[in-house]
Design an enzyme around this catalytic site. Structure first.
Site, PDB file in Angstrom:
ATOM      1  N   GLU A   7       0.866  -1.175   0.000  1.00  0.00           N
ATOM      2  CA  GLU A   7       0.000   0.000   0.000  1.00  0.00           C
ATOM      3  C   GLU A   7       0.901   1.222   0.000  1.00  0.00           C
ATOM      4  OE1 GLU A   7      -4.135  -1.611   2.075  1.00  0.00           O
ATOM      5  OE2 GLU A   7      -2.978  -0.074   3.115  1.00  0.00           O
ATOM      6  N   ASP A  19      -5.626  10.441   9.536  1.00  0.00           N
ATOM      7  CA  ASP A  19      -4.348   9.924   9.999  1.00  0.00           C
ATOM      8  C   ASP A  19      -3.875  10.586  11.280  1.00  0.00           C
ATOM      9  OD1 ASP A  19      -3.367   7.916   8.034  1.00  0.00           O
ATOM     10  OD2 ASP A  19      -3.778   9.559   6.647  1.00  0.00           O
ATOM     11  N   TYR A  72     -10.797  -3.744   3.622  1.00  0.00           N
ATOM     12  CA  TYR A  72      -9.849  -3.370   4.656  1.00  0.00           C
ATOM     13  C   TYR A  72     -10.661  -3.042   5.907  1.00  0.00           C
ATOM     14  CZ  TYR A  72      -5.887  -0.617   6.588  1.00  0.00           C
ATOM     15  OH  TYR A  72      -4.876  -0.107   7.352  1.00  0.00           O
TER      16      TYR A  72
END
Ligand SMILES: Cc1ncc(COP(=O)(O)O)c(C=O)c1O
Lengths: 265, 399
Positions: free
Chosen positions: A49, A60, A175
């Site tokens: 990734e 994030d 995911y």
């Protein structure tokens, strides 16, 4: 069959699970990115990734924010990232590469130009953090015509109807984000993950990767026991931060190898 | 007359708006949307909100004919909607009061907010104190320095102020950080966004709460003037005070709607925050809208003398009103805004916020060329007490 499906099929026949490292492209330098990717593969990564840096990485935590800032300071754009993938493909034609990032760099390039460029660079999958399924149908269709998989996130708060929706649109793998919060925030809750996976499997006929909060070989091994793929990001990015441009590829390789060994033991 | 009933159920205003967030936030937004859709048509909720607006915020705010300012311009008559007279000194409290009530209905005990100038932070800290809720305000570390009096006000009101060190250390980064807090503490926390941006339902909800401004105008103007104004002007940062004034007037096609953006040092210098005038559509902070961005889709730093307009995005409904031509968007430079600020002080005895001074500046500019019987209504979104340091410094004075 796409490179991603091939990879999972091969691993399944070997009775192994996929190891998916995440690194930000252009961190610590643009020149280091392809050697880091190669080193990841040598150390036992199955899929890479590759983070596309963005000025406002809302999902994030501080570790990946800082890596994005370093990459942007180096002038790394989406076009550069596609260039890294092309270069990587000159020596590696089997390891799938998934671009992971935010919507706006893709919006700025335009869907058509992006899918075109991604396909010719040799990109296998695209995960846009801030495109939930509702907002991503057009891009997903454009990618599909080029044989590129659309990877989607699922979270502990995703309701059953959403999981079904993701199952209809996703390809490659899905995911599962194992914790509430941003990347790198905390350690993973194994029992939560194992409790959720059966429901996801009931609606999603794809391999399931688990990530966010996996920091060591032991945890990776435990996750590999219940999921199809283990995604490790912030821990690797930390290692990049602590390295120099000269030793970064070797350091990352050593860390990934130790995780791989623990997973396969 | 064509019905205007945007956004659609997924939060879209034409191609703009929507829900562009990570999966981890979808559930919280669904929950908020469901709750808010119930509350916005619940007479008991509306009554509660209106009671607070009257008795706590001090509404309705008056409209006022700025005669000496109009005389100086020598053309159209300039009227002001006095949002500066609200409790805490700006329109921001209309929204924070509304969202605090929604938070209470949802049983949330912790409030988070982002702030640039600190006005929204103060308005959030105020309602949190009013209802006994914990309050955490994220503020870019640059703004913490620029707006120190407001930091102290928030602390007096019991809020904790978290300086944000990432990115450009200003409003957009504070918003990123508040989103990160929300996704981490989503169960007990309510995020009060301070403008008509963010993912659906925020642009609609913040508009609804601020549209008390336009609704009051709809009846006030015929009362004092015998008719509606010829144009309504408002400054546009994220666009909440403008949306609040514009929204009830959208069907009144005879009234021009003019949004005034921050031209900073001038559009040509690139140092400005005139997103609708000079930006391009893209995706940021949960919605599709016009953005200040480079060719690679990275968000670029903006500049304005007023921290409250210093934002690289703009509410998606404004993007739609621009594309459809229902509203016009222009920009005014730092210097023009300062000139209007001083004119307001000297001629009207009103110290306006630097944000609002942008709208006044454009009104002064166009009034000159209009006949004396035309009427320009400026939404005076806030008062300028918070701007003393900035204005003094600009005049070379150390306070
Ligand atoms: C007085 C005042 N006006 C306007 C603004 C800009 O916000 P908006 O465009 O959402 O009204 C602010 C923001 O801090 C403000 O304090």
């Amino acid at each position: 069959m796409s490179r991603i499906s091939e990879t999972f099929a091969r691993l399944r026949s070997q009775g192994r699970k996929a190891l998916i490292p995440f690194v930000t492209a252009g961190d610590p330098t643009q020149a280091a990115t392809v050697p880091i990717m190669q080193s990841l593969v040598t150390a036992g990564a199955d899929i890479i990734e590759l983070g596309v840096p963005f000025s406002d990485p809302m999902a994030d935590g501080p570790t990946i924010q800082r890596s994005s800032e370093r990459a942007l300071k180096n002038g790394t754009s989406l076009r550069n990232v596609l260039g890294f993938v092309s270069t990587f493909r000159q020596t590696d034609n089997s390891t799938p590469v998934v671009l992971m990032g935010y919507a706006n760099p893709i919006e700025a390039m335009g869907y058509e130009a992006f899918t075109e460029a991604a396909a010719s660079a040799g990109v296998d999958g695209v995960l846009v953090v801030d495109y939930p399924p509702e907002e991503s149908e057009k891009l997903t269709m454009a990618l599909r015509t080029k044989g590129i998989d659309s990877i989607f996130l699922l979270s502990p708060t995703s309701e059953e109807s959403r999981i079904e929706g993701v199952g209809r649109l996703a390809s490659g793998y899905v995911y599962y984000v194992s914790l509430k919060g941003v990347t790198g925030a905390a350690n993973i809750d194994l029992s939560e993950v194992s409790g959720r996976l059966p429901m996801i499997r009931a609606h999603v006929n794809l391999p399931i990767g688990v990530g966010f909060g996996i920091r060591d070989g032991e945890t990776a091994r435990a996750i590999a026991g219940i999921a199809d793929a283990v995604v490790i990001g912030s821990r690797l990015v930390q290692e990049i931060e602590a390295s120099t441009p000269e030793n970064v590829a070797a350091n990352i390789g050593a860390l990934v190898r130790s995780i791989r060994t623990a997973m396969d033991a | 007359m064509q019905m205007y009933d945007l956004p659609d159920r997924n939060g879209h205003f034409g191609p703009y708006g929507g829900v562009f967030v990570a999966e981890t936030l979808i559930h919280a937004l669904d929950e908020l949307r469901t709750q808010y859709e119930k509350l916005r048509s619940d007479p008991a909720f509306i009554e509660e909100f209106e009671y607070e607006l009257k008795h706590y915020v001090g509404r309705p705010s008056p409209v006022y004919h700025a005669k000496r300012l109009s005389q100086k311009c020598g053309g159209a008559q300039i009227w002001l909607k006095r949002e500066d007279l609200n409790h805490t000194g700006a329109h921001k409290i209309n929204n924070t009061m509304g969202q605090a009530l929604v938070a209470r209905h949802m049983g949330k005990k912790r409030i988070i907010a982002e702030t640039g100038a600190g006005q929204h932070g103060v308005a959030s800290a105020t309602v949190a104190a009013r209802y006994g809720m914990e309050c955490v305000v994220y503020m870019g570390s640059e703004d913490v320095i620029r707006q120190s009096p407001n930091v102290y006000r928030m602390k007096l009101l019991g809020a904790s102020v978290v300086p944000v060190e990432s990115g450009s250390k200003t409003l957009k980064d504070a918003l990123n950080e508040a989103m990160r807090d929300w996704v981490t503490n989503v169960e007990g926390t309510f995020y009060i966004i301070g403008t008509v941006a963010g993912p659906h339902p925020y642009p609609m909800m913040v508009r609804d709460f601020n549209s008390v401004v336009g609704r009051e105008l709809l009846t006030q103007m015929p009362d004092v003037l015998g008719r509606q104004p010829d144009a309504i002007l408002a400054c546009v940062g994220g666009g909440s005070n403008a949306m609040g004034a514009f929204y009830p007037y959208i069907p009144h096609k005879e009234v021009r709607l003019i949004g005034v953006e921050a031209g900073g040092f001038g559009i040509a210098t690139g140092k400005h925050a005139a997103t609708l005038c000079a930006g391009k559509p893209g995706v940021l902070h949960g919605n599709r809208t016009y953005l200040m961005q480079d060719d690679n889709g990275q968000i670029i730093e903006t500049h304005s003398i007023s921290a409250g307009l210093d934002y690289p995005g703009v509410g998606p409904e404004h993007a739609w009103l621009k594309d459809t031509g229902r509203a016009e968007y222009v920009s005014v430079t730092d210097d023009e805004a300062l000139e209007a600020f001083h004119a307001m002080c000297r001629l009207e005895g009103i110290i306006p916020a630097l944000e609002s001074s942008h709208a006044v500046a454009h009104a002064m500019k166009i009034a000159r060329d209009m006949p004396k019987d035309k009427v320009l209504l400026v939404n005076l979104s806030g008062r300028g007490d918070k701007d003393m340091n900035t204005v003094a410094k600009h005049s070379g004075i150390e306070l």
